[in-house]
Write an enzyme that holds these catalytic residues in place. Sequence first.
Site, PDB file in Angstrom:
ATOM      1  CD  GLU A 115      27.119  30.838  20.675  1.00  0.00           C
ATOM      2  OE1 GLU A 115      27.836  30.790  21.687  1.00  0.00           O
ATOM      3  OE2 GLU A 115      26.579  31.883  20.288  1.00  0.00           O
ATOM      4  CB  VAL A 131      14.366  21.758  16.117  1.00  0.00           C
ATOM      5  CG1 VAL A 131      13.587  20.736  15.297  1.00  0.00           C
ATOM      6  CG2 VAL A 131      15.301  21.055  17.101  1.00  0.00           C
ATOM      7  CB  ILE A 152      14.450  17.015  17.236  1.00  0.00           C
ATOM      8  CG1 ILE A 152      13.682  15.973  16.425  1.00  0.00           C
ATOM      9  CG2 ILE A 152      15.838  17.245  16.631  1.00  0.00           C
ATOM     10  CD1 ILE A 152      13.375  16.404  14.998  1.00  0.00           C
ATOM     11  CE1 TYR A 190      17.389  25.029  26.260  1.00  0.00           C
ATOM     12  CE2 TYR A 190      16.678  27.312  26.009  1.00  0.00           C
ATOM     13  CZ  TYR A 190      17.265  26.173  25.488  1.00  0.00           C
ATOM     14  OH  TYR A 190      17.727  26.172  24.201  1.00  0.00           O
TER      15      TYR A 190
END
Lengths: 174, 174
Positions: free
Chosen positions: B96, B100, B109, B144
């Site tokens: 969802e 960061v 992270i 992504y």
Amino acid sequence: MEETKMNLSSFSIRLLAEDDCKDLIRLIKDLAEYERIPFGPKIDEKVLRKDGFGERPFYHCFVAECNNKELGSGIVGYVIFYFTYSSVEGRSLYMEDLYVSPQYRRCGIGLALWKRVAQEGIKNECFILNFAVLKWNTSSIEFYKKHGATNVTETDGYHIFRLQKNELYRFTEN
Amino acid sequence: MEETKMNLSSFSIRLLAEDDCKDLIRLIKDLAEYERIPFGPKIDEKVLRKDGFGERPFYHCFVAECNNKELGSGIVGYVIFYFTYSSVEGRSLYMEDLYVSPQYRRCGIGLALWKRVAQEGIKNECFILNFAVLKWNTSSIEFYKKHGATNVTETDGYHIFRLQKNELYRFTEN
């Protein structure tokens, strides 16, 4: 003999029972064909039983069952849904599939199934219902829009990205 | 004094605990601002506690916690996810939010949080991971795609439709 007129009173909408999974997989295959999905569904009856009726159900499902012998019998439509979450809206609902066999369309079964999901959402304090529609499916889009749905891909630029199986494995292994 | 170099070893990735909800709502508000969501999130700490730690959790969440005092302390990132279902693919996962805090970016992270979700998916036999990205967010899209994600809105014409709260009520009342 007068032809039996098909209307919603000939059908009942109810939760999927475990023994309906055989009928459900038949309809899922029909839908995959309609949506032109190559190779069809990767799941089978056994998987549907395991995933829907285990300790933690991965999906919920309402089915439409014909209860007028002159019109046929058995399950003629289904809707799969599950609970989701939005950090903006909170509890939400996602409608995965909404399908009615072609010969039972145009008498409100699809609408009735969709409404049951919406009601289930409100009952569980979910105030957003999301679902995907393939952009070439203009008749479905018209149907959903007529009942108040918004295309958030168009209005908000909401694009769905996916890690498929191979990429998912590769990703976790690096 | 030498400046402390920020790297992944200064952070631990762990499941959200109920008492972290106060930190989580702070980060959720930051993300809503970044995503230019009018009026911000409609949920608060109390709702996050209720929805994530009740009998049926509506979401799951990993957080990144800073454990190097020189760099700060507390939760600096999070990812919310839940299990979904596809009648084609079976068990799936939806990510969802992945967020960061700006000052803790560029040390891995976000990637570590995303990987934990992917690993959790594989552990639970979910072989598809879906998530939404706003189409103007080009830096995220690049990130992504670099890791194997596909934009299924573009490749498959996969559009998301939504019944918002008012429309959802109106729909079930008719």
